[in-house]
Design an enzyme around this catalytic site. Structure first.
Site, PDB file in Angstrom:
ATOM      1  N   TYR A 196       0.796  -1.252   0.084  1.00 55.73           N
ATOM      2  CA  TYR A 196       0.017  -0.104   0.131  1.00 55.73           C
ATOM      3  C   TYR A 196       0.770   1.260   0.034  1.00 55.73           C
ATOM      4  O   TYR A 196       1.581   1.313   0.760  1.00 55.73           O
ATOM      5  CB  TYR A 196      -0.935  -0.146   1.142  1.00 55.73           C
ATOM      6  CG  TYR A 196      -1.892   0.876   1.146  1.00 55.73           C
ATOM      7  CD1 TYR A 196      -3.146   0.704   0.704  1.00 55.73           C
ATOM      8  CD2 TYR A 196      -2.028   2.168   1.918  1.00 55.73           C
ATOM      9  CE1 TYR A 196      -4.184   1.543   0.672  1.00 55.73           C
ATOM     10  CE2 TYR A 196      -2.915   3.167   1.988  1.00 55.73           C
ATOM     11  CZ  TYR A 196      -4.101   2.716   1.252  1.00 55.73           C
ATOM     12  OH  TYR A 196      -5.123   3.666   1.383  1.00 55.73           O
ATOM     13  N   SER A 218       1.580  -7.396   1.894  1.00 56.50           N
ATOM     14  CA  SER A 218       0.498  -6.592   2.482  1.00 56.50           C
ATOM     15  C   SER A 218      -0.526  -6.436   1.498  1.00 56.50           C
ATOM     16  O   SER A 218      -1.080  -7.454   0.924  1.00 56.50           O
ATOM     17  CB  SER A 218       0.908  -5.449   2.931  1.00 56.50           C
ATOM     18  OG  SER A 218       0.121  -4.504   3.455  1.00 56.50           O
ATOM     19  N   GLN A 219      -0.702  -5.215   0.774  1.00 55.55           N
ATOM     20  CA  GLN A 219      -1.447  -5.215  -0.271  1.00 55.55           C
ATOM     21  C   GLN A 219      -1.304  -6.247  -1.528  1.00 55.55           C
ATOM     22  O   GLN A 219      -2.243  -6.657  -2.052  1.00 55.55           O
ATOM     23  CB  GLN A 219      -1.709  -3.616  -0.830  1.00 55.55           C
ATOM     24  CG  GLN A 219      -2.316  -3.400  -2.072  1.00 55.55           C
ATOM     25  CD  GLN A 219      -2.411  -1.700  -2.428  1.00 55.55           C
ATOM     26  OE1 GLN A 219      -3.201  -1.141  -2.279  1.00 55.55           O
ATOM     27  NE2 GLN A 219      -1.123  -1.491  -3.234  1.00 55.55           N
ATOM     28  N   ASP A 256       1.346  -8.439  14.198  1.00 53.81           N
ATOM     29  CA  ASP A 256       1.008  -7.177  13.027  1.00 53.81           C
ATOM     30  C   ASP A 256       0.039  -6.231  13.533  1.00 53.81           C
ATOM     31  O   ASP A 256      -1.176  -6.823  13.745  1.00 53.81           O
ATOM     32  CB  ASP A 256       0.469  -8.071  11.685  1.00 53.81           C
ATOM     33  CG  ASP A 256       0.800  -7.517  10.527  1.00 53.81           C
ATOM     34  OD1 ASP A 256       0.308  -5.950  10.704  1.00 53.81           O
ATOM     35  OD2 ASP A 256       0.819  -7.959   9.337  1.00 53.81           O
ATOM     36  N   HIS A 268       4.251  -5.868  11.212  1.00 54.87           N
ATOM     37  CA  HIS A 268       3.952  -5.930   9.810  1.00 54.87           C
ATOM     38  C   HIS A 268       4.934  -6.411   8.808  1.00 54.87           C
ATOM     39  O   HIS A 268       4.754  -6.655   7.423  1.00 54.87           O
ATOM     40  CB  HIS A 268       3.062  -4.740   9.284  1.00 54.87           C
ATOM     41  CG  HIS A 268       2.456  -4.921   7.960  1.00 54.87           C
ATOM     42  ND1 HIS A 268       1.451  -5.932   7.713  1.00 54.87           N
ATOM     43  CD2 HIS A 268       2.635  -4.179   6.826  1.00 54.87           C
ATOM     44  CE1 HIS A 268       1.102  -5.747   6.611  1.00 54.87           C
ATOM     45  NE2 HIS A 268       1.656  -4.831   5.974  1.00 54.87           N
TER      46      HIS A 268
END
Length: 321
Positions: free
Chosen positions: A90, A185-186, A271, A300
């Site tokens: 992101y 992540s994204q 996370d 994360h």
């Protein structure tokens, strides 16, 4: 850093009953139009590197809109190569062409997709998102068009991601039967969505995936983009049902049962951005063979370089290299 979600034992047992739109398959079939050819162009880039060749990539993404990226190939490789298609976290754009060289150094083709409209955090981006949004969206991307599945930002981004995986399979330097999708992540959420919507991929490697189990994530995430939805609903109090219905069309945990390719997940138990329970929700519902590496004391960042070695060993075993 401290545990802020379920314990590991509770995550192993967590299996939410997620709402699945009745027209989910029809929505994505209409959106992706996989019977249409994918247009892709490749322009050589002089990086000064001698062991890796690089091309600037443009793929016709959602609506035919240009989406940029990089393609890296090992200079002396022969024969069609396995290919790792990478989606970004992101806020990150494709950055500079020499930044991500791990997979090409390991003998893989490596196709990196820029993220439309993003590229303001760790690395700059070069792809616009030429769509307008009504007033009232929260800064970020999770509320852009969130009242309608047709207008939602992530409908476009997932379409871009599928188009990049298709473009990889059609490149003459790539073995179409060994195309892998991955991301952090994204990017992890996108890799899950692509594995579910484009069964021709050979494997998926989602790391600390975003876009999973929105009903829980919006309530428990301590930091990061999920809070955009909570902030939006704090003001637009009557739109909760409508918003979560839109989110369900792109929820990687909702889509995950449609995947058939083998997958290697990574999940971090501390996370704050992508709560581990939401990642486990996608893992448990994933339709293909799967493994997971759990990093109990990481936030994360997950497994970082350590996990790259796990991925490399896993792919060597999968492809018999």
């Amino acid at each position: 850093m401290a545990l802020s979600d379920l314990t590991l034992a509770e995550c192993w047992a967590y299996r939410p009953d997620l709402a699945v739109p009745e027209d989910l398959d029809a929505f994505w079939k209409r959106t992706l139009r996989v019977d249409e050819p994918v247009e892709a162009t490749y322009e050589p880039v002089d990086t000064g590197l001698t062991q890796i060749r690089t091309w600037s990539v443009t793929v016709a993404g959602y609506g035919g809109e240009p989406v940029h990226g990089w393609l890296h190939l090992p200079t002396n490789a022969t024969g069609p190569l396995p290919c790792v298609v990478e989606y970004l976290g992101y806020g990150r754009g494709r950055g500079l062409p020499h930044e991500k060289l791990f997979w090409a150094s390991a003998g893989f083709a490596h196709l990196i997709m820029d993220t439309r409209g993003q590229g303001w955090s760790a690395a700059p981006g070069d792809t616009a998102d030429p769509h307008r949004y009504p007033a009232g969206t929260v800064p970020g991307f999770l509320t852009r068009g969130v009242t309608s599945p047709e207008d939602f930002y992530y409908r476009r981004l997932i379409t871009d991601a599928v188009r990049f995986a298709r473009a990889a399979r059609e490149h003459p330097a790539v073995d179409p039967d060994r195309v892998v999708v991955t991301g952090i992540s994204q990017g992890g959420g996108l890799s899950l969505a692509v594995a579910a919507l484009f069964p021709e991929v050979a494997a998926a490697m989602p790391d600390v995936p975003f876009l999973c189990d929105f009903p829980r994530a919006v309530q428990v995430a301590g930091q990061g983009p999920y809070g955009e939805v909570a902030e939006y609903l704090a003001l637009h109090r009557g739109q909760s049902s409508q918003v979560f219905r839109t989110l369900s069309y792109v929820d990687a945990a909702v889509l995950a049962p449609g995947a058939t390719a083998p997958a290697l997940f990574s999940i971090a138990m501390m996370d704050q951005i992508c709560p581990p329970s939401t990642c486990f929700a996608a893992y448990h519902r994933y339709g293909g063979d799967k493994e997971v590496r759990v990093y109990e004391f990481n936030d994360h960042e997950g497994g970082e370089a350590h996990h790259q070695l796990e991925q490399l060993a896993w792919l060597h075993k999968l492809f018999g290299r």
